[in-house]
Design an enzyme around this catalytic site. Sequence first.
Site, PDB file in Angstrom:
ATOM      1  N   HIS A 205       8.111   5.242  17.367  1.00  0.00           N
ATOM      2  CA  HIS A 205       8.326   5.077  18.832  1.00  0.00           C
ATOM      3  C   HIS A 205       8.907   4.001  19.332  1.00  0.00           C
ATOM      4  O   HIS A 205       9.622   4.155  20.411  1.00  0.00           O
ATOM      5  CB  HIS A 205       6.878   4.815  19.342  1.00  0.00           C
ATOM      6  CG  HIS A 205       6.000   6.137  19.369  1.00  0.00           C
ATOM      7  ND1 HIS A 205       5.473   6.752  18.256  1.00  0.00           N
ATOM      8  CD2 HIS A 205       5.381   7.116  20.466  1.00  0.00           C
ATOM      9  CE1 HIS A 205       4.671   7.625  18.600  1.00  0.00           C
ATOM     10  NE2 HIS A 205       4.810   8.006  19.710  1.00  0.00           N
TER      11      HIS A 205
ATOM     12  N   ARG B 281      24.168   8.397  39.352  1.00  0.00           N
ATOM     13  CA  ARG B 281      22.847   8.614  38.851  1.00  0.00           C
ATOM     14  C   ARG B 281      22.588   8.568  37.423  1.00  0.00           C
ATOM     15  O   ARG B 281      21.660   8.016  37.042  1.00  0.00           O
ATOM     16  CB  ARG B 281      22.283   9.842  39.654  1.00  0.00           C
ATOM     17  CG  ARG B 281      20.907  10.129  39.348  1.00  0.00           C
ATOM     18  CD  ARG B 281      20.262  11.643  40.135  1.00  0.00           C
ATOM     19  NE  ARG B 281      21.012  12.644  39.566  1.00  0.00           N
ATOM     20  CZ  ARG B 281      20.772  13.885  40.141  1.00  0.00           C
ATOM     21  NH1 ARG B 281      20.152  14.024  41.385  1.00  0.00           N
ATOM     22  NH2 ARG B 281      21.383  14.849  39.611  1.00  0.00           N
TER      23      ARG B 281
ATOM     24  N   TYR C  33      19.492  13.604  31.495  1.00  0.00           N
ATOM     25  CA  TYR C  33      20.610  14.554  31.796  1.00  0.00           C
ATOM     26  C   TYR C  33      20.836  14.693  32.898  1.00  0.00           C
ATOM     27  O   TYR C  33      20.464  14.112  34.003  1.00  0.00           O
ATOM     28  CB  TYR C  33      20.090  16.035  31.318  1.00  0.00           C
ATOM     29  CG  TYR C  33      18.830  16.696  32.301  1.00  0.00           C
ATOM     30  CD1 TYR C  33      17.901  16.083  32.628  1.00  0.00           C
ATOM     31  CD2 TYR C  33      19.564  17.714  33.458  1.00  0.00           C
ATOM     32  CE1 TYR C  33      16.856  16.519  33.406  1.00  0.00           C
ATOM     33  CE2 TYR C  33      18.575  18.389  34.090  1.00  0.00           C
ATOM     34  CZ  TYR C  33      17.284  17.924  34.232  1.00  0.00           C
ATOM     35  OH  TYR C  33      16.426  18.243  35.070  1.00  0.00           O
TER      36      TYR C  33
ATOM     37  N   LYS D 230      16.033  11.170  35.527  1.00  0.00           N
ATOM     38  CA  LYS D 230      16.282  12.635  35.232  1.00  0.00           C
ATOM     39  C   LYS D 230      15.988  12.853  33.895  1.00  0.00           C
ATOM     40  O   LYS D 230      17.066  12.987  33.042  1.00  0.00           O
ATOM     41  CB  LYS D 230      17.768  13.101  35.772  1.00  0.00           C
ATOM     42  CG  LYS D 230      17.898  14.634  36.026  1.00  0.00           C
ATOM     43  CD  LYS D 230      19.159  14.706  36.896  1.00  0.00           C
ATOM     44  CE  LYS D 230      19.265  16.360  37.014  1.00  0.00           C
ATOM     45  NZ  LYS D 230      18.214  17.097  37.485  1.00  0.00           N
TER      46      LYS D 230
HETATM   47  N1  PDD Z   1      17.322  19.900  38.675  1.00  0.00           N
HETATM   48  N2  PDD Z   1      14.220  17.273  41.793  1.00  0.00           N
HETATM   49  C1  PDD Z   1      13.938  17.659  40.313  1.00  0.00           C
HETATM   50  C2  PDD Z   1      12.903  17.437  39.704  1.00  0.00           C
HETATM   51  C3  PDD Z   1      15.075  18.447  39.804  1.00  0.00           C
HETATM   52  O1  PDD Z   1      14.870  18.884  38.583  1.00  0.00           O
HETATM   53  C4  PDD Z   1      16.429  18.512  40.395  1.00  0.00           C
HETATM   54  C5  PDD Z   1      17.554  19.389  39.909  1.00  0.00           C
HETATM   55  C6  PDD Z   1      16.386  18.077  41.889  1.00  0.00           C
HETATM   56  C7  PDD Z   1      17.573  18.279  42.705  1.00  0.00           C
HETATM   57  O2  PDD Z   1      18.574  17.543  42.492  1.00  0.00           O
HETATM   58  P1  PDD Z   1      20.199  17.787  42.386  1.00  0.00           P
HETATM   59  O3  PDD Z   1      20.458  18.106  43.783  1.00  0.00           O
HETATM   60  O4  PDD Z   1      21.024  16.788  42.166  1.00  0.00           O
HETATM   61  O5  PDD Z   1      20.653  18.844  41.518  1.00  0.00           O
HETATM   62  C8  PDD Z   1      15.366  17.664  42.441  1.00  0.00           C
HETATM   63  C9  PDD Z   1      18.587  20.537  38.030  1.00  0.00           C
HETATM   64  C10 PDD Z   1      19.367  21.467  38.620  1.00  0.00           C
HETATM   65  C11 PDD Z   1      17.948  21.238  36.605  1.00  0.00           C
HETATM   66  O6  PDD Z   1      17.135  20.493  36.335  1.00  0.00           O
HETATM   67  O7  PDD Z   1      18.506  22.358  36.440  1.00  0.00           O
END
Ligand code: PDD
Length: 288
Positions: free
Chosen positions: A105, A55, A36, A150
């Site tokens: 899986h 990303r 995501y 992510k």
């Molecule tokens: N999360 N580290 C983790 C584990 C994260 O889930 C996030 C962001 C970040 C910061 O990344 P960025 O600056 O690209 O948003 C670092 C989003 C906001 C979420 O899960 O809602």
Amino acid sequence: MNTHEPIVYLNGEFVALNNAHVSVLDRGFIFGDGVYEVIPAYGKHLFRLQHHLERLNNNLKAIQIKNPLSSNDWQLLIEQLIIKNNFNNQSVYLQITRGVAPRDHNFPHQENPTVFMMTSALEKQSVDIANNGVHAVSLPDNRWQNCHIKSISLLPNVLLRQQALDKGAVEAILIRDGMATEGAASNLFIVLDDCLITPPKGPLLLPGVTRDLVVELAIKKNTCLKEQTITEDDLNNAQEIWLTSSTKEILPVTKLNDKSVSSGKPGSHWHEMMADYQHYIQTLEQSS
Ligand code: PDD
């Protein structure tokens, strides 16, 4: 269509949120098999879109899903989505899963990813946070070894965040082998001896888009900046602690566990960086 009803994007169509349905056999639902992005939009201007799409592309490659859209098509769809929804500042959530298939899986033979996007109001940081900062707690980082992906499999992050909330804090700062990695949903910066430090990118943390902008702004200002590991001792002795993310911008942490960070108020480095960060957003909002 009623413009107050949230409109989402699902597999090629814009539909009202209530009419968006995904099969219970979707591998996102069954396995958490997907990735995501969260992309902010200020006054309908997308914040660092190319960084987020890059990303996303890396993440899709890492989990072997072919990117279903070109960067141009992503941009067009995301722009349409934010126009169809009413909020001024928005947080666009975008998710791609390996699609619907009988539960197994093994990757399905035929790729048919599910593509979903929605958007919600993006709240600006409150005056209370600027005045008082927030409370964080340190917790063992018990996530997997691919935190640069992510992934939508966020159970450890969810449990860590909830543990932090149960302790009266807003975020958990995660410690792995004596090193502070990042927050449950944010990246970590500290100020130590007037130098800004953030852990280097690698498999143990998400390469945050907000993190990269903060690094860029620090370099532009000739601020002392080090991308190096942060030990738990560094964290405990930090003059300032910040947490960065797309939805929280730069959060000043003024209490860590049971101890105030310096005076217990957001520090001068945070005020300076936050001013530069807001200036960056204002410039974006004023762009055509
Ligand atoms: N999360 N580290 C983790 C584990 C994260 O889930 C996030 C962001 C970040 C910061 O990344 P960025 O600056 O690209 O948003 C670092 C989003 C906001 C979420 O899960 O809602």
